[in-house]
Each structure stands twice: as structure tokens, then as C-alpha cells.
Design a protein around this motif. Structure first.
Motif, PDB file in Angstrom:
ATOM      1  N   LEU A   1      91.435  59.676  98.877  1.00  0.00           N
ATOM      2  CA  LEU A   1      91.905  61.058  98.991  1.00  0.00           C
ATOM      3  C   LEU A   1      93.334  60.913  99.463  1.00  0.00           C
ATOM      4  N   TRP A   2      93.769  60.178 100.140  1.00  0.00           N
ATOM      5  CA  TRP A   2      95.198  60.116 100.244  1.00  0.00           C
ATOM      6  C   TRP A   2      95.972  59.862  99.438  1.00  0.00           C
ATOM      7  N   VAL A   3      95.620  58.571  98.503  1.00  0.00           N
ATOM      8  CA  VAL A   3      96.361  58.309  97.414  1.00  0.00           C
ATOM      9  C   VAL A   3      96.326  59.603  96.249  1.00  0.00           C
ATOM     10  N   VAL A   4      95.429  60.150  96.102  1.00  0.00           N
ATOM     11  CA  VAL A   4      95.288  61.266  95.183  1.00  0.00           C
ATOM     12  C   VAL A   4      96.168  62.311  95.644  1.00  0.00           C
ATOM     13  N   ALA A   5      96.127  62.791  96.865  1.00  0.00           N
ATOM     14  CA  ALA A   5      97.125  63.746  97.521  1.00  0.00           C
ATOM     15  C   ALA A   5      98.559  63.355  97.224  1.00  0.00           C
ATOM     16  N   ILE A   6      98.897  62.050  97.430  1.00  0.00           N
ATOM     17  CA  ILE A   6     100.366  61.592  97.638  1.00  0.00           C
ATOM     18  C   ILE A   6     100.711  61.656  96.152  1.00  0.00           C
ATOM     19  N   VAL A   7      99.775  61.312  94.961  1.00  0.00           N
ATOM     20  CA  VAL A   7     100.295  61.298  93.622  1.00  0.00           C
ATOM     21  C   VAL A   7     100.470  62.661  93.284  1.00  0.00           C
ATOM     22  N   TYR A   8      99.622  63.811  93.549  1.00  0.00           N
ATOM     23  CA  TYR A   8      99.719  65.093  93.381  1.00  0.00           C
ATOM     24  C   TYR A   8     100.983  65.698  93.713  1.00  0.00           C
ATOM     25  N   PHE A   9     101.320  65.181  95.067  1.00  0.00           N
ATOM     26  CA  PHE A   9     102.355  65.867  95.710  1.00  0.00           C
ATOM     27  C   PHE A   9     103.620  65.626  94.864  1.00  0.00           C
ATOM     28  N   PHE A  10     103.933  64.223  94.764  1.00  0.00           N
ATOM     29  CA  PHE A  10     105.069  63.853  93.896  1.00  0.00           C
ATOM     30  C   PHE A  10     105.038  64.420  92.572  1.00  0.00           C
ATOM     31  N   GLY A  11     103.813  64.347  91.980  1.00  0.00           N
ATOM     32  CA  GLY A  11     103.725  64.902  90.662  1.00  0.00           C
ATOM     33  C   GLY A  11     104.187  66.539  90.554  1.00  0.00           C
ATOM     34  N   LEU A  12     103.859  67.151  91.582  1.00  0.00           N
ATOM     35  CA  LEU A  12     104.251  68.398  91.551  1.00  0.00           C
ATOM     36  C   LEU A  12     105.784  68.601  91.503  1.00  0.00           C
ATOM     37  N   LEU A  13     106.506  67.637  92.449  1.00  0.00           N
ATOM     38  CA  LEU A  13     107.866  67.783  92.682  1.00  0.00           C
ATOM     39  C   LEU A  13     108.590  67.291  91.359  1.00  0.00           C
ATOM     40  N   ALA A  14     108.021  66.444  90.753  1.00  0.00           N
ATOM     41  CA  ALA A  14     108.749  65.806  89.351  1.00  0.00           C
ATOM     42  C   ALA A  14     108.267  66.893  88.507  1.00  0.00           C
ATOM     43  N   SER A  15     107.506  67.782  88.413  1.00  0.00           N
ATOM     44  CA  SER A  15     107.217  68.806  87.357  1.00  0.00           C
ATOM     45  C   SER A  15     108.166  70.164  87.613  1.00  0.00           C
ATOM     46  N   LEU A  16     108.416  70.128  88.900  1.00  0.00           N
ATOM     47  CA  LEU A  16     109.087  71.476  89.153  1.00  0.00           C
ATOM     48  C   LEU A  16     110.638  71.475  88.897  1.00  0.00           C
ATOM     49  N   ILE A  17     111.012  70.106  88.850  1.00  0.00           N
ATOM     50  CA  ILE A  17     112.426  70.309  88.425  1.00  0.00           C
ATOM     51  C   ILE A  17     112.883  70.562  87.073  1.00  0.00           C
ATOM     52  N   PRO A  18     112.108  69.844  86.033  1.00  0.00           N
ATOM     53  CA  PRO A  18     112.163  70.313  84.686  1.00  0.00           C
ATOM     54  C   PRO A  18     111.800  71.811  84.300  1.00  0.00           C
ATOM     55  N   ALA A  19     110.692  72.263  85.063  1.00  0.00           N
ATOM     56  CA  ALA A  19     110.270  73.697  84.807  1.00  0.00           C
ATOM     57  C   ALA A  19     111.371  74.560  85.301  1.00  0.00           C
ATOM     58  N   PHE A  20     111.919  74.579  86.230  1.00  0.00           N
ATOM     59  CA  PHE A  20     113.121  75.146  87.016  1.00  0.00           C
ATOM     60  C   PHE A  20     114.185  75.241  86.000  1.00  0.00           C
ATOM     61  N   LEU A  21     114.494  73.988  85.453  1.00  0.00           N
ATOM     62  CA  LEU A  21     115.888  73.883  84.627  1.00  0.00           C
ATOM     63  C   LEU A  21     115.259  74.842  83.220  1.00  0.00           C
ATOM     64  N   ALA A  22     113.909  74.688  82.702  1.00  0.00           N
ATOM     65  CA  ALA A  22     113.703  75.512  81.550  1.00  0.00           C
ATOM     66  C   ALA A  22     113.576  77.024  81.750  1.00  0.00           C
ATOM     67  N   ALA A  23     113.399  77.500  82.825  1.00  0.00           N
ATOM     68  CA  ALA A  23     113.332  78.836  83.257  1.00  0.00           C
ATOM     69  C   ALA A  23     114.590  79.313  83.333  1.00  0.00           C
ATOM     70  N   SER A  24     115.531  78.523  83.805  1.00  0.00           N
ATOM     71  CA  SER A  24     116.760  78.928  84.019  1.00  0.00           C
ATOM     72  C   SER A  24     117.765  78.995  82.789  1.00  0.00           C
ATOM     73  N   LYS A  25     117.263  78.726  81.637  1.00  0.00           N
ATOM     74  CA  LYS A  25     118.040  78.623  80.463  1.00  0.00           C
ATOM     75  C   LYS A  25     118.363  80.362  80.234  1.00  0.00           C
ATOM     76  N   ASN A  26     119.514  80.336  79.525  1.00  0.00           N
ATOM     77  CA  ASN A  26     119.916  81.634  78.901  1.00  0.00           C
ATOM     78  C   ASN A  26     119.298  82.156  77.614  1.00  0.00           C
ATOM     79  N   PRO A  27     118.446  83.007  77.602  1.00  0.00           N
ATOM     80  CA  PRO A  27     117.818  83.368  76.397  1.00  0.00           C
ATOM     81  C   PRO A  27     118.608  83.379  74.927  1.00  0.00           C
TER      82      PRO A  27
END
Length: 428
Positions: free
Chosen positions: A396-422
Motif C-alpha cells: 500500500l505504501w509503494v502504491v500510494a507513493i507511485v500514485y502521488f508522484f503520478g498525480l504530480l507528473a500529470s498535473l503539470i502537462p494538464a495545467f499547460l494544456a488548460a492554459s492554452k489560448n483557444p
């Protein structure tokens, strides 16, 4: 189905493109990272369990020693001399009988433990010799059936560990020359070495004990030290040595008893004696897991790179979605879900791979040995097989760590995509 999940799954459909290849590499990276961390944690936990089991089987759970550091008298001439083996407990046998009657105590054995030198045809070894009552051996030391011979300690006999016997080049029936600590302690007299016959060879399954311990009778051990009576330690076996609370209760009862019968003695549990071993193992286990988690973090960077490439490829679609009125959160959700799906698939495959490897661990080691690769030599690790134990909390500890860093890794590109000028996105 939510819009973000629908679009993320659509983007995840296999296509003959660079993005699909990078996505597969990212998933495989997460899988390998999770599998390696879980396998290493399980093996390290197994090492700790097996070493604890071996320690509890061979070594005493509670040791009683005298704290009265006085010189003893040599039985031959009555001259005071220090043997360097610890102060003597004069009423050791009586004390052992009283302790054996306590609740929670399986056996109590008065013993003499001392380093000696054994010699046989040019081969020399310096094991710890344990002088013990033959009736107490099987109760205090769980070494199983002898590999050869028997645990016969009558007369001038000695029982050796299998690795100790191999280093001396002896077998059952051979004689070994034994040098007593008196040889070095006595200045005015010369003590000749003795010859004892090997009557048994045991194998505990751990090299440290098989190579560095030998057994003899208690009277013979006294003769080697020049003692007329008494022992150096009283070793105690309890019924629940791994239970810290139960062990402490037994230790308190023993302390109360020896306060009346042997006020110069003190009791010490195996947790206190071997504390450094298990502390070092815990630190090594945690540090190894932290270092191996870096492999998973690198794999999660691949997930982020996949999403960055995807945001570039899908720039026109992002602009169209924003022009149609989709909020930034929904657009971010598409890429976050995309990344978390990769993490989920990689984690699931990693768990399956780790479980498969652990189930076939011994077979894998044997296969490597067939190719001349000794992955687990007993001479190094002192154990017969690779131990492992999968702990739910570790997974459970390993899975939690992986998901935490996976969420951080996904948020950065997601924020860049949402910030694009239409407007600019539609032109792209």
C-alpha cells in the motif's frame, strides 16, 4: 461516462504513432519500478524474519550474567587469576531451577560460554565453546537432528557445527586438540592442551552458528576454566520470544527473582543483545526502498513526457474544446485521467510481476546457478534459501507513493494544456 474519462480513453487507443510508443514505455517503466521495489521490500522483510527466527532458535531469549567482576581462584593451586570469560554465578544451577518454574519460561540452562582454540592437522579455528547440561541442549538450542553422530556430550567429547567441522577437516570419530583460556591466563603454570573426540555434527542452517559454535558437557567446560563449581551465564527460553510485551513480562519476573537469589546478576533480552543487527537491517531496508523508488520516479517522468507530447499533438482539439465552452478543470481532467490510467496499468502489471517473481524466486536462483551465476551464496549471506514475506502495508505504501508522484507528473502537462489560448490553439 464522464467527459474527461471518455476523451482520455479515446486518446489512449493504440495508434501507430510516437505517442503510443512512449505511452507503452511509460507503462513498462512504472511496472518495473513498482515490481522492483516490492520484490526488494519483500526479500528484506524475509531476511529480517529469518534472521530473527534463527536467532530465537539458537540464541537464548533472556541471558542472566553476573555483574560482580571479581577474580576467581584456580582450582589447582588456589591462586587468584582472571580468565576473561565473565564473573561466575556460584548458584547457577539452583537459580536455573527457580527460573524454569516461572510462567512463560520454557527452559533455563546454566552454561559456560568461552572462546577456545581447536586444532586438527594444521587447521585451526577459534569457536565459542558452550558447556551445557546434555538434558538442556534440545530445549535451549534448536539445531534439529545432528547431521552426523549424536549430541553425546559424555566424557571427553565435543559436538561441532557443520561449517566448523569442514574448516577443521574433521568428522565424527576424529580427535581435535583444544586449548583452554587457562593457557593464556596462568603465568606460573603450564596447561597442556586436551584431546577431545568429535561425537556429533549439527547444522542450524545459518553459517554464523554452524561455523563459530561448539558444544561440550558442563563439567568439561569447568575443567577448561579451572572452576570447581558455578557457571558464567543462565540462558532462558520463553514461549513467546517475538512478543515484546510477553518477553518484557518474563524478564521482569526474572529480575524480581534474581534480586533475591542473585543480587549481583542482571537479565538481558535478545532484543537488547542483538539490537544493532535489527536496527541496521531496518535502516538498510528503508534506504534501499527509497533509492529504488527513484526508478519509479524516473518512469513517472516518462508519463509526464507522454502527456507533454500529447498536449502538443492535440493543441487544435484543446482550442476547439475551449471555444465550445469547456472549463479549464474539465480539460485538465482529460490529461490527469490519461496519466493516472498509465500509472494504474503500470502499477497493476508491477504488482502482478512482483508476485510472480516472488512465487518463483527459488527457481530463478537455481536457473541462474545452472548458468554459473551464484546469486545467493551461503558463505556470504549465511542462509540456505532466499527468504521473503510480502507485507500488505509495504504494498500500500509503494502504491500510494507511485500514485502521488503520478498525480504530480500529470498535473503539470494538464495545467499547460488548460492554459492554452483557444485562438492560438485553433491556429496551431
Amino acid at each position: 461516462m464522464p467527459f474527461s474519462l471518455f476523451l482520455a480513453l479515446k486518446y489512449l487507443k493504440p495508434k501507430r504513432s510516437v505517442t503510443s510508443v512512449i505511452t507503452c514505455v511509460s507503462v513498462i517503466g512504472v511496472m518495473l519500478g513498482v515490481a522492483v521495489v516490492i520484490i526488494v521490500r519483500a526479500v528484506m522483510t524475509g531476511f529480517g524474519d529469518l534472521w530473527e527466527e534463527k536467532i530465537l532458535d539458537f540464541k537464548p531469549h533472556v541471558t542472566i550474567k553476573s555483574t560482580n567482576d571479581v577474580l576467581r581462584a584456580d582450582s589447582a593451586g588456589g591462586k587468584p587469576m582472571s580468565l576473561g570469560s565473565g564473573p561466575v554465578i556460584r548458584n547457577g544451577e539452583a537459580l536455573a531451577k527457580q527460573i524454569a518454574a516461572l510462567p512463560g519460561v520454557v527452559a533455563a540452562s546454566p552454561e559456560i560460554c568461552m572462546p577456545v582454540m581447536l586444532q586438527r592437522r594444521g587447521h585451526v579455528a577459534t569457536p565459542m565453546l558452550i558447556g551445557v547440561d546434555p538434558d538442556c541442549v534440545s530445549k535451549v538450542y534448536k539445531v534439529g537432528e545432528p547431521r552426523a553422530g549424536s549430541f553425546d556430550l559424555e566424557g571427553d567429547s565435543i559436538v561441532l557445527g557443520v561449517d566448523l567441522a569442514r574448516s577443521l577437516g574433521v568428522w565424527v570419530g576424529d580427535e581435535v586438540t583444544i586449548y583452554s583460556p587457562k593457557t593464556l591466563a596462568a603465568r606460573d603454570e603450564i596447561y597442556l592442551p586436551l584431546k577431545w573426540r568429535v561425537t556429533g555434527i549439527y547444522s542450524s542452517g545459518q553459517r554464523d552458528y554452524d561455523a563459530h559454535f561448539a558444544f561440550c558437557s558442563l563439567p568439561n567446560a569447568r575443567d577448561l576454566l579451572g572452576l570447581e563449581n558455578g557457571v558464567l551465564v543462565v540462558n532462558v527460553k520463553t514461549d513467546q520470544p517475538a512478543n515484546a510485551h510477553a518477553l518484557d513480562n518474563v524478564c521482569r519476573q526474572i529480575a524480581d527473582l534474581i534480586a533475591d537469589l542473585a543480587p549481583t546478576c542482571a537479565a538481558e533480552t535478545w532484543r537488547q543483545t542483538d539490537k544493532q543487527i535489527f536496527n541496521a537491517l531496518a535502516v538498510e531496508k528503508n534506504m534501499t526502498a527509497v533509492l529504488l523508488l527513484l526508478v519509479t520516479v524516473v518512469a513517472l517522468f516518462c508519463v509526464m513526457n507522454t502527456l507533454l507530447v500529447l498536449t502538443v499533438q492535440k493543441t487544435p482539439e484543446i482550442g476547439l474544446l475551449k471555444a465550445l465552452g469547456f472549463s479549464k478543470l474539465k480539460i485538465m481532467g482529460v490529461f490527469v485521467v490519461h496519466g493516472l490510467v498509465q500509472v494504474t496499468v503500470g502499477t497493476a502489471l508491477g504488482l502482478a510481476a512482483a508476485y510472480a517473481v516472488l512465487l518463483n524466486l527459488q527457481n530463478l536462483v537455481k536457473k541462474l546457478a545452472d548458468f554459473g551465476v551464484e546469486a545467493f551464496p551461503k558463505a556470504v549471506y549465511g542462509l540456505d534459501a532466499i527468504p521473503y514475506r510480502l507485507v500488505k502495508e509495504d504494498v500500500l505504501w509503494v502504491v500510494a507513493i507511485v500514485y502521488f508522484f503520478g498525480l504530480l507528473a500529470s498535473l503539470i502537462p494538464a495545467f499547460l494544456a488548460a492554459s492554452k489560448n483557444p485562438v492560438e490553439a485553433l491556429k496551431g
